[in-house]
Design a protein around this motif. Structure first.
Motif, short mmCIF file in Angstrom:
data_model
loop_
_atom_site.label_atom_id
_atom_site.label_comp_id
_atom_site.label_asym_id
_atom_site.label_seq_id
_atom_site.Cartn_x
_atom_site.Cartn_y
_atom_site.Cartn_z
N LEU A 1 70.69 16.38 32.18
CA LEU A 1 71.53 17.22 31.32
C LEU A 1 73.00 16.82 31.41
CD1 LEU A 1 70.20 20.88 31.70
CD2 LEU A 1 70.14 19.46 29.66
N GLY A 2 73.25 15.56 31.82
CA GLY A 2 74.62 15.11 32.05
C GLY A 2 75.54 15.35 30.87
N ASP A 3 75.03 15.25 29.64
CA ASP A 3 75.93 15.39 28.49
C ASP A 3 75.98 16.82 27.94
OD1 ASP A 3 73.36 15.29 27.72
OD2 ASP A 3 73.56 13.62 26.31
N ALA A 4 75.33 17.77 28.63
CA ALA A 4 75.32 19.15 28.13
C ALA A 4 76.24 20.05 28.95
CB ALA A 4 73.89 19.72 28.16
N ARG A 5 77.04 19.46 29.81
CA ARG A 5 77.84 20.22 30.76
C ARG A 5 78.73 21.28 30.10
NH1 ARG A 5 80.98 18.43 36.18
NH2 ARG A 5 81.80 20.50 36.50
N GLY A 6 79.33 20.94 28.95
CA GLY A 6 80.26 21.86 28.32
C GLY A 6 79.60 22.86 27.38
N ARG A 7 78.28 22.76 27.21
CA ARG A 7 77.62 23.65 26.23
C ARG A 7 77.27 24.99 26.85
NH1 ARG A 7 72.82 20.81 23.21
NH2 ARG A 7 72.76 22.89 22.27
N ARG A 8 77.38 26.02 26.02
CA ARG A 8 77.01 27.34 26.49
C ARG A 8 75.49 27.44 26.61
NH1 ARG A 8 78.56 32.63 24.57
NH2 ARG A 8 77.69 31.97 22.59
N VAL A 9 75.00 28.07 27.69
CA VAL A 9 73.55 28.14 27.93
C VAL A 9 72.84 28.81 26.75
CG1 VAL A 9 71.80 29.18 29.41
CG2 VAL A 9 73.76 28.05 30.43
N ALA A 10 73.49 29.80 26.13
CA ALA A 10 72.86 30.52 25.02
C ALA A 10 72.53 29.58 23.86
CB ALA A 10 73.78 31.64 24.54
N THR A 11 73.24 28.45 23.74
CA THR A 11 72.99 27.55 22.61
C THR A 11 71.96 26.47 22.95
OG1 THR A 11 74.70 25.97 23.24
CG2 THR A 11 75.41 27.84 21.90
N LEU A 12 71.42 26.48 24.17
CA LEU A 12 70.45 25.45 24.57
C LEU A 12 69.04 25.84 24.16
CD1 LEU A 12 71.65 24.74 28.24
CD2 LEU A 12 72.26 23.49 26.17
N SER A 13 68.16 24.84 24.10
CA SER A 13 66.75 25.14 23.85
C SER A 13 66.13 25.71 25.12
CB SER A 13 66.03 23.86 23.46
OG SER A 13 65.89 23.03 24.61
N GLY A 14 64.94 26.30 24.97
CA GLY A 14 64.25 26.89 26.12
C GLY A 14 64.04 25.88 27.24
N GLY A 15 63.63 24.66 26.87
CA GLY A 15 63.38 23.63 27.87
C GLY A 15 64.66 23.23 28.60
N GLN A 16 65.77 23.16 27.85
CA GLN A 16 67.05 22.81 28.49
C GLN A 16 67.50 23.91 29.45
OE1 GLN A 16 69.06 22.15 24.73
NE2 GLN A 16 69.43 20.01 25.26
N PRO B 1 64.61 31.47 33.24
CA PRO B 1 65.88 30.96 33.73
C PRO B 1 66.82 32.08 34.19
CG PRO B 1 65.31 29.90 31.68
CD PRO B 1 64.31 30.99 31.89
N ALA B 2 67.25 32.02 35.45
CA ALA B 2 68.18 33.01 36.00
C ALA B 2 69.56 32.38 36.02
CB ALA B 2 67.73 33.44 37.39
N VAL B 3 70.14 32.23 34.84
CA VAL B 3 71.50 31.70 34.72
C VAL B 3 72.23 32.58 33.71
CG1 VAL B 3 71.03 29.31 35.37
CG2 VAL B 3 70.67 30.04 33.02
N TYR B 4 73.55 32.44 33.66
CA TYR B 4 74.35 33.27 32.76
C TYR B 4 74.40 32.63 31.38
CZ TYR B 4 75.62 35.34 37.18
OH TYR B 4 75.55 35.94 38.41
N ALA B 5 73.75 33.29 30.41
CA ALA B 5 73.64 32.71 29.06
C ALA B 5 75.01 32.60 28.39
CB ALA B 5 72.70 33.56 28.21
#
Lengths: 244, 237
Positions: free
Chosen positions: B119-134, B84-88
Motif C-alpha cells: 500500500l506504499g502509494d496509498a499513504r495519503g488516502r483517507r481510509v473511507a475512500t479505500l476498497s474493502g480489500g485495501q 478493519p479496526a482503523v479510523y475511517a
C-alpha cells in the motif's frame, strides 16, 4: 501513563476533526449564533447581562457531552478501542488524550462566543474575562467527561444521543437558569445542590456580577473541576480491557 | 518452554452459552499455524483470548512465556481483527503513525509495513475512500508495526483477489522465516495447505491439530476440504 501516548492520542483526535470541517464549524459557530439569538430575543441589555453568562456555562457543557459520547462510542463499536486495548496504551492515556483535544476545542468555542458577546452584543461582565474562560473550559471538560462515562451505557449511537436529555436536561432545569435555585421547593433545591451543572452556572453568575475572584467562585470552580475529574475516573473504569 | 502459545483446558462462555469447551493446544515458535473452521465455530473468540481481551471461564493461556494479556506482551503481540479496526476518517499514514506512536515503533516503521502489504502509494488516502480489500491491508499493516514476535490475524485474506492472497501468504512465510510466529484464521480450505500446522475447529472444540500432510494421510483424503469433512463424519459417528 505515558505523555507520548497521550499527546499522540490528542494529535490523532485533532486530525480526525481536521478532516471534518463541518463539525468544527458547527462546534464553534452554533453557540455563537445562539448567543446572538438570545441577545435579540430578550432585546434588553439588562436581562441579557444576567442570562448570557449562564448560557455561556451551559453551551460548552451540552455540546461536548454529545461530541464526546458519540466519539467514544464510535471508538468502541468500530473496534479501534479493542485494538488499542491490545497495545501498550493506558486507559488514562486515552481519556486524557480526549480531554486535551476537546479542551482545546472548547477553548476555541468559548473564545468565539466571548469575542462576539463582548464586542457586538455588548455583554456586561463585572468579573475578569479570564475567570469566565476558565469556568467555560471546565464546563466543557465536565460535559466531555460525563459524555465519555455515559457512552459506556450506550450500545448504539441512537442510544447515546438519547442520553443527552437523560443526563443533561434535568441538570439544565435545576441549575438555576430558569428558576433561581433558592426559589425551588426544598427537595428540588437539595437535588440541584448535588448536580455539577448548578455549580457551573453559579460560577458564571458570580463572574458576571462580582468583581475579582471571590472565595465562593473558587469553591464553585473546584466543585466543577472535581466533578470533571471524578467523571473521567468513572469513565476510565468503564473502559475494560477484557470483555465477555 | 519452546512454544509461542500454550493453551490448556480453555473454556469461554458468551451470553450464557458455552463457546469454547476446554481447548488445549500449542503453537510452535516460528511456525505459520492456520486456524480453520466454519464461521461461528469460535475462532475469533479463541484469538481474542490469545491477545487478552476476552473474559475466560477456565483454563490457562500462555503467550511467549507469560499469561495472555500481561502488559509486557502488548508490544510483543500484533493483532488484526476481522473487520478493519482503523479510523475511517483518517488517512492511511495518519492511522499508522498513531498506532506506531502508541507502540513506540522505530522511525520508518510506517513505510516498512506499508510496503509489506503493498500500500506504499496509498499513504495519503483517507481510509473511507479505500476498497474493502485495501482497508483490510491497512488493518494488517497496523498489526505488523513494531515487528511483534507473535502475529494473531483474524481472516486477513477475506475479500482479497487470488493474486493478493498469494502475496500475503508469501509475506506470512517470509515473516516466519525471520522468526515470527503466526496464527492465522481462515474459513477457506485452500489456504490451509500453505500452513505448517493446522488447527481444525468445529462448534467450540478442536477436531484436529496436525500438519496438513499428516491430516491428508490420516484421513486418506486428497484435499484438505475432504479431510475436514471426513473428520466431521468420524466424530459424528
Amino acid at each position: 501513563m505515558s505523555v507520548t501516548v497521550t499527546l499522540a492520542t490528542t494529535r490523532r483526535i485533532l486530525a480526525q476533526l481536521r478532516h471534518d470541517p463541518r463539525t468544527i464549524v458547527l462546534l464553534v459557530g452554533v453557540p455563537t449564533l445562539l448567543m446572538v439569538l438570545l441577545r435579540y430575543v430578550f432585546d434588553e441589555p439588562r436581562t441579557f447581562d444576567r442570562v448570557g453568562p449562564l448560557l455561556l456555562g451551559v453551551f460548552p457543557f451540552v455540546i461536548m457531552f454529545v461530541v464526546a459520547s458519540v466519539g467514544t462510542l464510535r471508538e468502541r463499536t468500530g473496534g479501534t478501542l479493542e485494538r488499542l486495548m491490545t497495545m501498550p496504551l493506558g486507559r488514562l492515556d486515552l481519556l486524557l488524550g480526549y480531554a486535551l483535544a476537546f479542551g482545546l476545542l472548547a477553548l476555541a468555542q468559548v473564545a468565539a462566543v466571548l469575542a462576539v458577546s463582548l464586542t457586538w452584543l455588548d455583554l456586561g461582565l463585572r468579573g475578569p474575562d479570564a475567570a469566565l474562560v476558565l469556568v467555560a473550559v471546565l464546563d466543557a471538560l465536565l460535559g466531555m467527561a460525563l459524555g465519555l462515562f455515559a457512552s459506556a451505557f450506550a450500545r448504539t449511537e441512537f442510544q447515546a444521543v438519547q442520553f443527552l436529555p437523560a443526563f443533561v436536561l434535568p441538570q439544565f432545569l435545576l441549575c438555576g437558569l430558569i428558576v433561581p435555585r433558592g426559589r425551588m421547593a426544598p427537595w428540588l433545591e437539595a437535588v440541584s445542590d448535588v448536580l455539577p451543572l448548578s455549580y457551573a452556572v453559579d460560577a458564571m453568575q458570580r463572574v458576571s456580577t462580582e468583581p475579582g475572584f471571590s472565595g465562593l467562585l473558587l469553591r464553585d470552580v473546584l466543585v466543577v473541576g472535581g466533578c470533571a475529574l471524578l467523571a473521567l475516573v468513572l469513565g476510565a473504569a468503564t473502559l475494560r480491557r477484557r470483555t465477555g | 518452554m519452546n512454544s509461542a502459545v500454550g493453551v490448556r483446558d480453555l473454556r469461554v462462555a458468551r451470553g450464557g452459552r458455552d463457546v469454547l469447551h476446554g481447548l488445549s493446544f500449542d503453537v510452535p515458535r516460528g511456525a505459520v499455524v492456520g486456524l480453520l473452521g466454519p464461521s461461528g465455530c469460535g475462532k475469533t473468540t479463541l484469538l481474542r483470548c490469545l491477545v487478552g481481551v476476552q473474559e475466560i471461564q477456565g483454563g490457562t493461556v500462555t503467550v511467549l512465556g507469560a499469561p495472555a494479556g500481561t502488559p509486557a506482551l502488548r508490544r510483543r503481540v500484533g493483532y488484526a481483527t476481522q473487520s478493519p479496526a482503523v479510523y475511517a476518517d483518517l488517512s492511511v499514514g495518519e492511522n499508522l503513525s498513531y498506532f506506531a506512536a502508541v507502540l513506540g515503533a522505530p522511525h520508518g516503521d510506517v513505510e516498512r509495513v506499508l510496503d509489506a502489504v503493498g500500500l506504499g502509494d496509498a499513504r495519503g488516502r483517507r481510509v473511507a475512500t479505500l476498497s474493502g480489500g485495501q482497508r483490510g491491508r491497512v488493518n494488517l499493516a497496523a498489526a505488523l508495526l513494531g515487528s511483534p514476535e507473535l502475529l494473531v490475524l483474524d481472516e486477513p485474506t477475506v475479500g482479497l483477489d487470488p493474486v493478493l492472497r498469494r502475496e500475503l501468504w508469501e509475506l506470512f512465510r517470509a515473516l516466519a522465516g525471520q522468526g515470527t510466529t503466526l496464527l492465522v484464521s481462515s474459513h477457506v480450505m485452500d489456504e490451509a495447505s500453505r500452513t505448517d500446522r493446522l488447527l481444525l475447529m468445529r462448534e467450540g472444540s478442536l477436531l484436529a491439530d496436525a500438519p496438513p500432510d499428516e491430516l491428508r494421510a490420516r484421513t486418506g483424503a486428497d484435499d484438505l476440504e475432504d479431510a475436514f469433512l471426513r473428520l466431521i463424519a468420524e466424530e459424528d459417528r
